[in-house]
Write an enzyme that holds these catalytic residues in place. Sequence first.
Site, short mmCIF file in Angstrom:
data_model
loop_
_atom_site.label_atom_id
_atom_site.label_comp_id
_atom_site.label_asym_id
_atom_site.label_seq_id
_atom_site.Cartn_x
_atom_site.Cartn_y
_atom_site.Cartn_z
N LYS A 25 -123.31 -15.61 -45.08
CA LYS A 25 -123.93 -14.39 -44.54
C LYS A 25 -123.79 -13.24 -45.53
O LYS A 25 -124.75 -12.51 -45.78
CB LYS A 25 -123.27 -14.06 -43.19
N ARG A 126 -118.77 1.97 -34.99
CA ARG A 126 -117.92 1.64 -36.14
C ARG A 126 -117.94 2.75 -37.19
O ARG A 126 -118.93 3.44 -37.34
CB ARG A 126 -118.37 0.29 -36.73
N SER A 170 -111.94 -2.67 -48.46
CA SER A 170 -113.22 -2.99 -47.83
C SER A 170 -114.26 -3.33 -48.88
O SER A 170 -114.64 -2.50 -49.71
CB SER A 170 -113.71 -1.81 -46.99
N GLN A 172 -117.27 -3.90 -48.18
CA GLN A 172 -118.52 -3.21 -47.82
C GLN A 172 -118.56 -1.83 -48.46
O GLN A 172 -119.59 -1.42 -48.99
CB GLN A 172 -118.64 -3.11 -46.30
N ASP A 318 -111.95 -12.25 -41.68
CA ASP A 318 -112.84 -12.70 -40.59
C ASP A 318 -112.30 -13.96 -39.89
O ASP A 318 -112.82 -14.36 -38.85
CB ASP A 318 -114.25 -12.96 -41.13
N ARG A 349 -110.88 -6.52 -32.72
CA ARG A 349 -110.53 -7.95 -32.66
C ARG A 349 -109.06 -8.20 -32.35
O ARG A 349 -108.71 -9.33 -31.99
CB ARG A 349 -110.96 -8.67 -33.96
N ARG A 392 -117.48 -13.92 -33.78
CA ARG A 392 -116.28 -14.66 -34.20
C ARG A 392 -115.42 -15.04 -32.99
O ARG A 392 -114.80 -16.10 -32.96
CB ARG A 392 -115.45 -13.84 -35.18
#
Length: 433
Positions: A25, A126, A170, A172, A318, A349, A392
Amino acid sequence: MTDGTVTRVEPAGSLVGHIAVPGDKSISHRALLIGALTEGETRVHDFGRSGDTESTLAAVRALGVRVDEEADDELVVHGVGLRGLRAPAEPIDAGNAGTLLRLLTGILAAQPGTYELTGDESLRSRPMDRVAEPLTRMGARITTTDGRAPLTIEGSDALRGIDYKLPVASAQVKSALLLAGLNAQGTTTVVEPVQTRDHTELMLEAAGASVRRRPSSVSVEPAGRLRLDEVVVPGDFSAAAPFVVAATLLAGSELTIHDVGLNPRRIGLLDVLERMGARISVFNRRKLGGEWIGDLDVRSAELTGAEITPEEVPQLVDELPLFALAAALSRGESRVRGAGELRVKETDRIESVTNALKALGVRIRASDDGFGVRGVPSRPYGGKMSSDGDHRIAMVGAIAGLVSREGVDVGDADAAAISFPGFFDVLDSVSRR
Ligand code: S3P
């Protein structure tokens, strides 16, 4: 995303057979986004189709990029060059995809025009200030909604490279800054507290950008032009991970997963499972367009508990919910520390995995930045849990069903399609009762 679907997963005896998982992904998002910035055609093989990557496909098209779909997993992206994106009249909806929203913010900061980006309820909750703040230091004009999406980006042709130390590990955020740096003046350097996945760096290098990598930082120079030609997307390790854990936990399993991405910064779960006593071998290991790929052979094993340190977290961020399940069936205590980032994923999570596993009879306790599990090397009872709309967590619930005594009703099971649309069918195809 809560759709109310409940899928019942019955206990299995073992997992036996050969499978492949969808294209990675993270790399699929990047192939479309970086492909859009190239000149000429980029052919993407083994593209991982999922809810998240459909959002990216729609986004690049909305920005004026032509993408031909020659097959389900074979795309051709017609790049428009480094500053050739066009502002659509409508906001771009990133759906559930944090990677899309954050990377695109970095790209659009330097494009002509004004852009509005939004996402689903989870994504709108987020943090986006983590990209908006350093991009603003580069000269970008970004307005957030209390640090979150929706956001408005007024593109600028006067970005300046900066030296930026990431306050949180991170990939990202790192990627957003590197992508903005392609169109900035001077060097953009990102210093990482702990190494995170480097798919952006690898793909930019393959596209001809000037990228300098050091052990704890990476720099990019402004680019003249990019050209990718071809990206072969490896199977998604994070999609393989539920099968790795299930085959390890179910006695008599013999499972082979083919052509899985083995980027060293993604496969922390293998190291941790190995420490716990798992029997996983890697073969046919080879490099494909800068990324490692190989086959995984998983045999069942009895596990003992493990501690995961803060430094290890980014390599399996993840997979931590799956680790919680593996820990539940291991002998002794397990603990995760330094994983506060889990609180700002698609769901919190730490909460969602704790609630889900507790409901099935697992002894798990949340902490501020992780969780502790008291393992029992026998099947948990089972029962009902909910994914809370998190892909997930849906997959953890399904694996919990296989390894349980009574089976599990997975609430909001459809969320799995955010990263792995055929997940339940593949699971069925290798489950032996
Ligand atoms: C991703 C990076 C990670 C990961 C996410 C995908 C990426 O997020 O959790 O699923 O593709 O760069 P962070 O970089 O925010 O930790």
